[in-house]
Each structure stands twice: as C-alpha cells, then as structure tokens.
Write a protein that holds these residues in place. Structure first.
Motif, PDB file in Angstrom:
ATOM      1  N   GLY A  10     -25.358  -0.675  94.617  1.00 46.63           N
ATOM      2  CA  GLY A  10     -25.423  -1.965  95.324  1.00 46.63           C
ATOM      3  C   GLY A  10     -24.206  -2.141  96.213  1.00 46.63           C
ATOM      4  O   GLY A  10     -23.647  -3.228  96.319  1.00 46.63           O
ATOM      5  N   ASN A  12     -23.955  -2.038  99.422  1.00 43.61           N
ATOM      6  CA  ASN A  12     -24.186  -2.487 100.804  1.00 43.61           C
ATOM      7  C   ASN A  12     -23.852  -3.955 101.039  1.00 43.61           C
ATOM      8  O   ASN A  12     -23.846  -4.406 102.183  1.00 43.61           O
ATOM      9  N   ILE A  15     -19.827  -8.009  96.455  1.00 49.63           N
ATOM     10  CA  ILE A  15     -18.704  -7.424  95.726  1.00 49.63           C
ATOM     11  C   ILE A  15     -18.705  -5.898  95.873  1.00 49.63           C
ATOM     12  O   ILE A  15     -17.650  -5.273  96.044  1.00 49.63           O
ATOM     13  N   ASN A  90     -22.671  -1.671  89.766  1.00 52.82           N
ATOM     14  CA  ASN A  90     -22.457  -2.998  90.335  1.00 52.82           C
ATOM     15  C   ASN A  90     -23.767  -3.721  90.672  1.00 52.82           C
ATOM     16  O   ASN A  90     -23.843  -4.947  90.606  1.00 52.82           O
ATOM     17  N   THR A 110     -33.261  -4.108  86.477  1.00 54.36           N
ATOM     18  CA  THR A 110     -32.184  -3.838  87.442  1.00 54.36           C
ATOM     19  C   THR A 110     -30.802  -3.902  86.801  1.00 54.36           C
ATOM     20  O   THR A 110     -29.956  -3.033  87.063  1.00 54.36           O
ATOM     21  N   SER A 139     -20.332  -6.727  84.727  1.00 50.54           N
ATOM     22  CA  SER A 139     -21.037  -7.662  83.859  1.00 50.54           C
ATOM     23  C   SER A 139     -20.797  -9.089  84.359  1.00 50.54           C
ATOM     24  O   SER A 139     -20.535  -9.307  85.540  1.00 50.54           O
ATOM     25  N   SER A 140     -20.883 -10.033  83.462  1.00 46.63           N
ATOM     26  CA  SER A 140     -20.613 -11.434  83.800  1.00 46.63           C
ATOM     27  C   SER A 140     -20.200 -12.148  82.528  1.00 46.63           C
ATOM     28  O   SER A 140     -20.745 -11.862  81.449  1.00 46.63           O
ATOM     29  N   SER A 197     -21.274 -14.587  97.449  1.00 46.05           N
ATOM     30  CA  SER A 197     -22.093 -13.379  97.664  1.00 46.05           C
ATOM     31  C   SER A 197     -23.541 -13.793  97.849  1.00 46.05           C
ATOM     32  O   SER A 197     -23.880 -14.981  97.799  1.00 46.05           O
ATOM     33  N   GLY A 198     -24.396 -12.787  98.002  1.00 42.17           N
ATOM     34  CA  GLY A 198     -25.823 -13.053  98.172  1.00 42.17           C
ATOM     35  C   GLY A 198     -26.568 -13.109  96.852  1.00 42.17           C
ATOM     36  O   GLY A 198     -27.804 -13.122  96.842  1.00 42.17           O
ATOM     37  N   LEU A 199     -25.850 -13.141  95.723  1.00 44.80           N
ATOM     38  CA  LEU A 199     -26.511 -13.074  94.415  1.00 44.80           C
ATOM     39  C   LEU A 199     -27.494 -14.222  94.189  1.00 44.80           C
ATOM     40  O   LEU A 199     -28.591 -14.022  93.685  1.00 44.80           O
ATOM     41  N   ASN A 203     -23.838 -19.122  94.990  1.00 43.55           N
ATOM     42  CA  ASN A 203     -22.593 -18.350  95.178  1.00 43.55           C
ATOM     43  C   ASN A 203     -21.937 -18.642  96.528  1.00 43.55           C
ATOM     44  O   ASN A 203     -21.785 -17.742  97.365  1.00 43.55           O
TER      45      ASN A 203
HETATM   46  N1  LIG Z   1     -21.020 -13.262  92.575  1.00 43.38           N
HETATM   47  C1  LIG Z   1     -20.663 -13.709  91.379  1.00 43.38           C
HETATM   48  O1  LIG Z   1     -20.278 -14.882  91.195  1.00 43.38           O
HETATM   49  C2  LIG Z   1     -20.723 -12.791  90.194  1.00 43.38           C
HETATM   50  C3  LIG Z   1     -20.171 -13.227  88.982  1.00 43.38           C
HETATM   51  C4  LIG Z   1     -20.215 -12.378  87.885  1.00 43.38           C
HETATM   52  C5  LIG Z   1     -20.796 -11.140  88.018  1.00 43.38           C
HETATM   53  N2  LIG Z   1     -21.343 -10.742  89.220  1.00 43.38           N
HETATM   54  C6  LIG Z   1     -21.936  -9.418  89.304  1.00 43.38           C
HETATM   55  O2  LIG Z   1     -21.358  -8.737  90.407  1.00 43.38           O
HETATM   56  C7  LIG Z   1     -22.264  -7.719  90.853  1.00 43.38           C
HETATM   57  C8  LIG Z   1     -22.418  -7.763  92.356  1.00 43.38           C
HETATM   58  O3  LIG Z   1     -23.111  -8.945  92.711  1.00 43.38           O
HETATM   59  P1  LIG Z   1     -22.813  -9.760  94.053  1.00 43.38           P
HETATM   60  O4  LIG Z   1     -22.335 -11.085  93.622  1.00 43.38           O
HETATM   61  O5  LIG Z   1     -22.010  -8.970  94.987  1.00 43.38           O
HETATM   62  O6  LIG Z   1     -24.307  -9.970  94.598  1.00 43.38           O
HETATM   63  P2  LIG Z   1     -25.041  -9.429  95.899  1.00 43.38           P
HETATM   64  O7  LIG Z   1     -24.269  -9.759  97.122  1.00 43.38           O
HETATM   65  O8  LIG Z   1     -26.441  -9.951  95.783  1.00 43.38           O
HETATM   66  O9  LIG Z   1     -25.032  -7.857  95.707  1.00 43.38           O
HETATM   67  C9  LIG Z   1     -25.900  -7.231  94.800  1.00 43.38           C
HETATM   68  C10 LIG Z   1     -26.167  -5.827  95.288  1.00 43.38           C
HETATM   69  O10 LIG Z   1     -27.066  -5.198  94.356  1.00 43.38           O
HETATM   70  C11 LIG Z   1     -28.101  -4.605  95.104  1.00 43.38           C
HETATM   71  N3  LIG Z   1     -29.324  -4.452  94.322  1.00 43.38           N
HETATM   72  C12 LIG Z   1     -30.159  -5.395  93.839  1.00 43.38           C
HETATM   73  N4  LIG Z   1     -31.191  -4.826  93.208  1.00 43.38           N
HETATM   74  C13 LIG Z   1     -31.009  -3.494  93.296  1.00 43.38           C
HETATM   75  C14 LIG Z   1     -31.725  -2.361  92.854  1.00 43.38           C
HETATM   76  N5  LIG Z   1     -32.900  -2.456  92.197  1.00 43.38           N
HETATM   77  N6  LIG Z   1     -31.235  -1.129  93.109  1.00 43.38           N
HETATM   78  C15 LIG Z   1     -30.077  -0.974  93.782  1.00 43.38           C
HETATM   79  N7  LIG Z   1     -29.361  -2.009  94.275  1.00 43.38           N
HETATM   80  C16 LIG Z   1     -29.832  -3.245  94.021  1.00 43.38           C
HETATM   81  C17 LIG Z   1     -28.312  -5.531  96.291  1.00 43.38           C
HETATM   82  O11 LIG Z   1     -29.056  -4.865  97.291  1.00 43.38           O
HETATM   83  P3  LIG Z   1     -29.885  -5.684  98.425  1.00 43.38           P
HETATM   84  O12 LIG Z   1     -28.880  -6.005  99.491  1.00 43.38           O
HETATM   85  O13 LIG Z   1     -30.925  -4.712  98.850  1.00 43.38           O
HETATM   86  O14 LIG Z   1     -30.443  -6.902  97.759  1.00 43.38           O
HETATM   87  C18 LIG Z   1     -26.860  -5.790  96.660  1.00 43.38           C
HETATM   88  O15 LIG Z   1     -26.348  -4.705  97.403  1.00 43.38           O
HETATM   89  C19 LIG Z   1     -23.560  -7.950  90.072  1.00 43.38           C
HETATM   90  O16 LIG Z   1     -23.597  -7.079  88.967  1.00 43.38           O
HETATM   91  C20 LIG Z   1     -23.420  -9.373  89.601  1.00 43.38           C
HETATM   92  O17 LIG Z   1     -24.201  -9.648  88.459  1.00 43.38           O
HETATM   93  C21 LIG Z   1     -21.311 -11.541  90.299  1.00 43.38           C
END
Ligand SMILES: NC(=O)c1ccc[n+]([C@@H]2O[C@H](COP(=O)([O-])OP(=O)(O)OC[C@H]3O[C@@H](n4cnc5c(N)ncnc54)[C@H](OP(=O)(O)O)[C@@H]3O)[C@@H](O)[C@H]2O)c1
Length: 243
Positions: A10, A12, A15, A90, A110, A139-140, A197-199, A203
């Motif tokens: 992930g 692209n 985070i 990630n 996922t 994790s989280s 982020s895009g989560l 967010n």
């Molecule tokens: N943001 C927060 O507040 C927060 C807090 C605690 C933990 N986290 C954790 O941090 C990590 C990164 O999240 P983020 O906040 O950066 O969110 P994000 O911007 O949505 O990034 C998630 C990434 O995972 C990819 N992804 C989703 N499904 C996938 C799959 N089946 N196979 C491969 N890649 C996939 C997404 O690809 P696409 O672009 O194609 O969707 C994107 O590149 C996650 O594990 C999240 O649970 C985030």
C-alpha cells in the motif's frame, strides 16, 4: 555499499507513500512500492521521481487479497535480489460494504489475512538477508483489546468492530510471526497514530489527524533498528500499547 531492500505494501498513498519517500531520502534503500493498482503506483512513482530523492524505487503490483500477485512479488524480488531486508505490511482498508458480514470479510482479508499470507511467502527471502531482517505490521491502537475494555482510554467508545477486530487479528499474526521467526527475523506491530490519509472520511486535519510526515518519522526509527529493544511488542510513536 549494497542498498537495504525494503517492501512497503500500500505504498502508493498516505502513510505508505510517505514511508517510501522518507526511506528514499536516506539514499541507502531500494524500495519496492507495493500498489494494488499499477496506474496509481506509477502516478506515485512519478511524484517521487519529481522529488529527486537519492534512493531507488520500483512499483510492484501487489494486492493483499490476491495470491497470484503475492507469488509474483516474491518471484520478482527473489530474481532481482535473492533476499528481502525489510517488510512493512502497511496496506489496509476501512470497508464501506453495506453489511457487517461483508465489512468484516473485506477488512479481515486485506488487513489480517493478506499480511499473514504475504509474510509467510516472504519468510524465505527475509531469512536470506545478511542485515537484521524485520517485519513491521502497521496496526492500530483501535486493535488493542485492553484499550477497548479500559473506560479511561480515548478509544473506549470508538465503535467499528470490523476494523478493530481486523487489527486485533493482525496483532496476533504479529505475535505468531515473532514467536515463530524471531529472533532471527525481528517482528513488530506499530500504530502510526491518527493521521491525515485516505483511510476514511474521518482522517482529516479538521478532525485533529496529524500529518503523514509527523506519523512516519517515528516509524522510520523502527525500520532503522532504533527500537530493537522493544522487538515483539506493540509500539506507537513514543511508547507501547498493551495487546
Ligand atoms: N490514518 C490513520 O489515522 C491510521 C491510524 C492507525 C493505523 N493506520 C494504519 O496505517 C496504514 C496505512 O493507512 P493510511 O492511513 O495511509 O490509509 P490510506 O491512505 O487509505 O492507504 C492505504 C493503502 O493501502 C492500500 N490498499 C488497500 N487495500 C489494498 C489491497 N487489497 N492490496 C494492496 N493495497 C491495498 C491502498 O491502496 P489504494 O490507493 O488502491 O486504495 C493505499 O495505498 C493502514 O494499515 C492503517 O490501518 C492508519
């Protein structure tokens, strides 16, 4: 000097993208940026190249729910380098499926099953690392059972059993990996904290989420071995969470 070979799933966006960028800025890494969509991966690659970072990077098509892409990723890295030094699991989602059953299925696939299968597939290459190989599972704090049950925890009332349970499962997968592959391979769970982020729609800066730069700096310390004294545990930016 040979570069450290790292894979960030992930990578692209969010985070993951910031982690790839910060590792590249050090100049000592060759990073495989996992992306389930090649077009999104290539767009992210262009952005990195425009930053003129000293490290080297390539996009790897990798969907955590598709074994064919996992097998192909192992083959690509094996043929190119014969080993892997760092694996950062990630990639994750917050599902928007209409039913709880679908949300749980999508998020487990996922956020937990994918990292377990990917780790299992990459263990032979991690064991061939001559550095100090490590796996960091993103994790989280929402996955902590202890925090869920603690009325004084800021996350006590946060709902989302689907996301929470998928991250709790990832924590057990982390513990199993450490018990099975450590100490040769170091394994960590890491919570980056509430980050823009895009989560999900939550967010955002307006909701108090911090920047990816702030969240990823302390994560780079884990990648670089600065928190090896806490190996096998559930870390956040300044300390540890109970499982
Ligand atoms: N943001 C927060 O507040 C927060 C807090 C605690 C933990 N986290 C954790 O941090 C990590 C990164 O999240 P983020 O906040 O950066 O969110 P994000 O911007 O949505 O990034 C998630 C990434 O995972 C990819 N992804 C989703 N499904 C996938 C799959 N089946 N196979 C491969 N890649 C996939 C997404 O690809 P696409 O672009 O194609 O969707 C994107 O590149 C996650 O594990 C999240 O649970 C985030």
């Amino acid at each position: 000097m040979a570069k450290t070979i790292a894979l960030v799933t992930g990578g692209n966006s969010g985070i993951g993208f910031e982690l790839v960028s910060q590792l590249l800025s050090k100049g000592t890494y060759h990073v495989f940026m996992g992306s389930r969509s090649l077009s999104k991966g290539n767009a992210a690659l262009q952005q990195l190249q425009s930053q003129d970072v000293p490290g080297t990077v390539e996009v790897l098509e990798l969907d955590m729910t598709k074994d064919s892409t996992i097998d192909a990723a192992v083959k690509t890295i094996s043929e190119a380098h014969g080993h892997l030094d760092i694996l950062v699991n990630n990639a994750a989602i917050v599902s928007t499926a209409p039913s709880l059953r679908e949300q749980l299925q999508e998020e487990f696939d996922t956020n937990a099953t994918g990292p377990a299968v990917l780790t299992n597939a990459f263990i032979p290459l991690l064991r061939k690392s001559v550095l100090s190989p490590r796996i960091i599972n993103i994790s989280s704090g929402a996955g902590s059972i202890n925090r869920r049950l603690n009325p004084t925890s800021p996350l006590f009332k946060f709902p989302g059993v689907n996301y929470r349970a998928s991250k709790t499962a990832l924590n057990m997968i982390t513990a199993c990996a450490w018990a099975e592959y450590g100490p040769e391979v170091k394994v960590f769970a890491y919570d980056p904290g509430f980050t823009q982020s895009g989560l999900s729609g939550m967010n955002t800066k307006e909701n108090g989420a911090r920047s990816v730069g702030e969240s990823v700096g302390p994560l780079v310390d884990v990648v670089e071995g600065k928190r090896d004294g806490e190996v096998g545990r559930f870390l956040h930016n300044t300390g540890e969470y109970p499982w």
